[in-house]
Design a protein around this motif. Structure first.
Motif, PDB file in Angstrom:
ATOM      1  N   GLU A 123     -12.787   5.154  -9.778  1.00  0.00           N
ATOM      2  CA  GLU A 123     -11.981   3.936  -9.676  1.00  0.00           C
ATOM      3  C   GLU A 123     -12.236   3.302  -8.325  1.00  0.00           C
ATOM      4  O   GLU A 123     -11.982   3.894  -7.279  1.00  0.00           O
ATOM      5  CB  GLU A 123     -10.502   4.281  -9.830  1.00  0.00           C
ATOM      6  N   ASP A 140      -3.818  -3.274 -14.754  1.00  0.00           N
ATOM      7  CA  ASP A 140      -2.947  -2.271 -14.139  1.00  0.00           C
ATOM      8  C   ASP A 140      -1.550  -2.315 -14.739  1.00  0.00           C
ATOM      9  O   ASP A 140      -1.007  -3.391 -15.039  1.00  0.00           O
ATOM     10  CB  ASP A 140      -2.851  -2.502 -12.631  1.00  0.00           C
ATOM     11  N   GLN A 154      -0.371   2.940 -13.088  1.00  0.00           N
ATOM     12  CA  GLN A 154      -1.404   2.825 -12.057  1.00  0.00           C
ATOM     13  C   GLN A 154      -0.808   2.490 -10.693  1.00  0.00           C
ATOM     14  O   GLN A 154      -1.244   3.014  -9.668  1.00  0.00           O
ATOM     15  CB  GLN A 154      -2.423   1.751 -12.444  1.00  0.00           C
ATOM     16  N   SER A 194       0.682   5.609  -8.916  1.00  0.00           N
ATOM     17  CA  SER A 194      -0.158   6.792  -8.741  1.00  0.00           C
ATOM     18  C   SER A 194      -0.521   6.935  -7.267  1.00  0.00           C
ATOM     19  O   SER A 194      -0.497   5.951  -6.520  1.00  0.00           O
ATOM     20  CB  SER A 194      -1.422   6.658  -9.587  1.00  0.00           C
ATOM     21  N   GLY A 236      -2.004   4.186  -5.211  1.00  0.00           N
ATOM     22  CA  GLY A 236      -1.636   2.903  -5.795  1.00  0.00           C
ATOM     23  C   GLY A 236      -0.876   2.060  -4.792  1.00  0.00           C
ATOM     24  O   GLY A 236      -0.319   2.564  -3.806  1.00  0.00           O
ATOM     25  N   ASN A 287      -9.799   7.595 -14.963  1.00  0.00           N
ATOM     26  CA  ASN A 287      -9.182   6.670 -14.008  1.00  0.00           C
ATOM     27  C   ASN A 287      -8.344   7.326 -12.920  1.00  0.00           C
ATOM     28  O   ASN A 287      -8.201   6.748 -11.839  1.00  0.00           O
ATOM     29  CB  ASN A 287      -8.292   5.672 -14.770  1.00  0.00           C
ATOM     30  N   LYS A 288      -7.743   8.494 -13.191  1.00  0.00           N
ATOM     31  CA  LYS A 288      -6.794   9.081 -12.246  1.00  0.00           C
ATOM     32  C   LYS A 288      -7.076  10.549 -11.971  1.00  0.00           C
ATOM     33  O   LYS A 288      -6.160  11.317 -11.684  1.00  0.00           O
ATOM     34  CB  LYS A 288      -5.362   8.931 -12.797  1.00  0.00           C
TER      35      LYS A 288
END
Length: 780
Positions: free
Chosen positions: A409, A530, A534, A537, A540, A574-575
């Motif tokens: 990301e 988003d 998101q 996180s 973020g 993504n995370k």
């Protein structure tokens, strides 16, 4: 018909019974005149015996604006009116399509009797008439020198024409009188009479109540020097009209002014409360009348000014929901959310405009787009004009960059002032894991302090959002309304502390709700966009709790009826970094997530799997769960025996302790590529880095790694080939020590304190150096 025997009596009766409209007091109610006592007159009792036809109390009519009707005009001296009316018949009728304008009665074909429009001001008398042996359903309009007869098809149409003409004539008079006020005592009486006229009218039309409100609104707009007492008297006078009608835009401005200047006035509670309640219950679109929304905002702020403050606001919100468990009004929630979000956004509007000098929302609505016409906007009361702010960097939306081994990301911070974000030399091609990794949008974000008064406004409307989330029946719709992030990306990093605190409470309520339609709204509304998941996180823009809320959201989402593998794939793509960071710090939910990723074989890349294994082994709970997993899947042990990973990326926001915990958990003897970009590591982590003998590529972009750590690296990592020091605090004192690292072939010193002399010295002592980035340094 015996004209001579009946004419004189009828003429006397007409003088007594039919008064001219001009002679009637304007302050009186608009009602039909009653016959004087003693004249017991019946409809049709003898020739030319007339009486006003009253409609029944339950009869209602729609206001006519135009229609077809028969017209006859008789011109005569005033003294012969009764004689003409007693004639057996009227000579000639003309069909006309008449229009009731604001000031006159006009025909679509201006010929014959209606060649010229008939102004309301010239109509002296207006009556419903009926006589023996003559055409029925007639309305008589008397004017100087003659009479106009309008013949309808039936009694209902006749009454409709009569009441519509009477209404137009009265409104025309009130408009003229109130447009030129003399004494305010008289004006107030006229306003009360106007209100009574609208309330007692048999016409049932939206304009019947809106027209008086428009007249009063114009009056107030043209007389801005009224006292506060006059304001209150006028508001009380028009209160009955507002019970079933929204105030027009100009009247909303007047109400807003009263809320600002006298928030503790009883008018706010007694008069404005039912008006705002009706707006919230019945308004369908604030976009068509934004001043209704602004008035609602000002009313709520006025309630907040009372001694009880937010307790009064809370009671108001509860009254809008109702005492039962289910709110009976479906429009209340979306209208309240629209009011809150608009108020919150308006607090930041000036800051957003100052960044790019773009017109404000209010200027766009008013059509003011010329630069020389612009004025500093004042979005809400309590907000003083804000001082201009320098142009700030805007964060473009995140993009997912395909690397050769893993999806990373990537967030870019684009600074237009100096062409940032700066990367290594030759970075025109697609970035890789070493060149730019996990750029945190929160990093280097300029935190803007709003005035204390603006914070109070934000706190009020943020608390309302919090209250809304406490109602079980409102929570699904509220989650759906807030699923698309309601704030522009420009202001998310600048959300005040109180607003962020209340928003976190709302999101926590969504996460704790067992209903899937609620907690599913934590995810983004569509791919590439988003969501709250998101934003909160680790790394973020809204995360300030080390990922506690994020872990809570992951826990509830994993426990719902989602497809587990699909959700894990989304997390892995993504995370993954935030999940590993929280697992490294002992979060049990994230440890379970990483174990499930291994069990379902989510990550195909072997280096990434080894990094996850090392993360699990770094904590007791992770090690225990990993051992249980290995008992079920023996191939994981075989994977570990083959050696540690060759590539490793530490999640954003990781610290020196996180790195030490990770590197002490497993075997990293084969590690060649390590990225610590955009983490919180310092020179202290050099003690751990020198234990990696095979390390060839090290990315320290945008960390606090300094000269002390650089000297330690130069003494122990002789095999290092690629080193990224972009945006680190290193100086010549540390950079000079790199001259001993003869294997360096790529060195990024972008945005450091490098001088030209040190750069020349390094070039001379590092013969293998092929790629160098010295942009935004003295040596550039």
């Amino acid at each position: 018909m015996d004209f001579n025997s009946s004419g004189g009596g009828n003429e006397l009766h007409n003088k007594q019974f039919y008064q001219s409209e001009e002679s009637k007091p304007l302050l009186g109610e608009m009602s039909a005149p009653t016959p004087p006592e003693g004249n017991n007159i019946k409809l049709g009792a003898g020739p030319c015996k007339r009486t006003l036809l009253h409609c029944s109390s339950g009869m209602r009519y729609k206001l006519l604006q135009e229609g077809d009707i028969q017209v006859c005009v008789v011109k005569h001296p005033r003294t012969f009116l009764s004689k003409i009316l007693t004639s057996k018949f009227l000579r000639r009728w003309e069909p006309h399509h008449l229009t009731l304008t604001d000031c006159s009665l006009a025909s679509a074909t201006p010929t014959g009797y209606m060649e010229a429009a008939l102004s309301y001001s010239t109509i002296e008398d207006l009556q419903l008439l009926s006589w023996d042996n003559a055409p029925k359903y007639c309305v008589q309009l008397s004017f100087p020198g003659g009479t106009v007869f309008l013949q309808a098809a039936n009694s209902y149409l006749r009454d409709q024409w009569f009441h519509s003409l009477q209404w137009k004539k009265k409104i025309y008079k009130y408009r003229k009188v109130l447009n030129n006020p003399s004494r305010w005592e008289v004006v107030l009486k006229e306003i009360r009479s106007l209100v009574d006229m609208a309330l007692t009218s048999p016409l049932q039309d939206e304009s019947i109540h809106q027209a008086p409100l428009q007249i009063i609104s114009t009056l107030l707009a043209e007389n801005t020097n009224l006292s506060s007492q006059d304001h209150e008297n006028i508001i009380v006078a028009i209160a009955p009209l507002l019970e079933k009608n929204h105030p027009p835009p100009d009247l909303c401005e007047f109400f807003c002014k009263h809320c600002r200047e006298r928030p503790r006035s009883m008018v706010v509670i007694e008069v404005f409360t039912p008006v705002v309640q009706r707006i919230l219950k019945h308004n369908m679109d604030f976009g068509k009348c934004p001043r209704l929304r602004l008035f609602t905002q000002e009313y709520i702020l006025a309630l907040n000014e009372l001694n009880a403050g937010m307790e009064v606001v809370k009671k108001f919100i509860h009254s809008m929901h109702g005492p039962s468990g289910q709110c009976p009004h479906p429009r209340v929630l979306p209208n309240l959310v629209a009011v809150c979000l608009a108020a919150i956004y308006s607090c930041y509007e000036e800051l957003i405009n100052s960044r790019d000098n773009s017109p404000s929302l209010k200027e766009i609505r008013n059509g003011c787009q010329q630069q020389n016409e612009r004025k500093p906007p004042l979005p809400l009361r309590l907000l003083p004009p804000l001082s201009p702010s320098p142009t700030l960097p805007l964060s473009p939306p995140p993009s997912i960059v395909n690397s050769s081994e893993i999806l990373v990301e990537l967030e870019r911070n684009n600074n237009t002032a100096n062409a940032r974000r700066k990367g290594p030399a030759g970075s025109d091609s697609e970035p890789n894991l070493i060149d730019c990794l996990l750029v945190s949008p929160a990093l280097n974000a300029l935190s803007i302090q709003l005035p204390a008064q603006a914070d109070r406004v934000l706190g009020c409307f943020a608390l309302i959002l919090k209250m809304l989330s406490d109602y079980d029946d409102w929570r699904p719709a509220l989650a759906s309304l807030l699923q698309p992030i309601p704030f522009p990306k420009e202001i998310v990093p600048d959300l005040s502390v109180c607003l962020n605190r209340e928003l976190k409470y709302v999101i926590q309520r969504f996460a704790e709700d067992p209903r899937q339609e609620v907690h599913s709204c934590l995810l983004s509304v569509r791919s590439g966009k988003d969501g709250w998941f998101q934003l909160y996180s680790p790394g973020g823009v809204a995360c300030d709790d080390d990922g506690e809320l994020f872990a809570s959201m992951v826990h509830i989402l994993m426990g719902s009826c989602y497809k587990t593998k699909k959700f894990l794939l989304s997390l892995a793509e993504n995370k993954l970094g935030p999940c590993m960071l929280l697992a490294l710090r002992g979060n049990q939910t994230m440890v379970e997530i990483l174990c499930l990723m291994l069990e379902y074989n989510i990550m195909e890349n072997k280096d990434t799997q080894l990094q996850i294994i090392s993360t699990l082994e770094s904590t007791p709970v992770g090690l225990h769960m990993y051992e249980q997993l290995c008992d079920r899947q023996r191939e994981l042990k075989e994977l570990q025996r083959k050696g540690g990973p060759t590539r490793l990326t530490l999640p954003s926001k990781s610290t020196d302790a996180d790195l030490a915990r990770l590197l002490s958990s497993g075997s990293f003897g084969n590690l060649e590529n390590l990225s610590l970009a955009f983490t919180n590591v310092t020179s202290a982590c050099a003690e751990q880095l020198i234990k990696l003998p095979s390390l060839k590529q090290l990315n320290l972009w945008s960390t606090q790694f300094g000269d002390t750590g650089l000297r330690l690296l130069s003494e122990h990592l002789a095999c290092l080939q690629v080193l990224n020091l972009c945006e680190t605090p290193v100086t010549d004192a540390g950079l000079l020590s790199l001259s001993s690292m003869k294997s360096l072939c790529s060195l990024n010193m972008n945005s450091t304190k490098l001088t030209a002399d040190t750069y020349d010295d390094l070039k001379a002592k590092l013969p293998n150096l092929k790629e160098v980035d010295v942009r935004y340094t003295e040596a550039w």
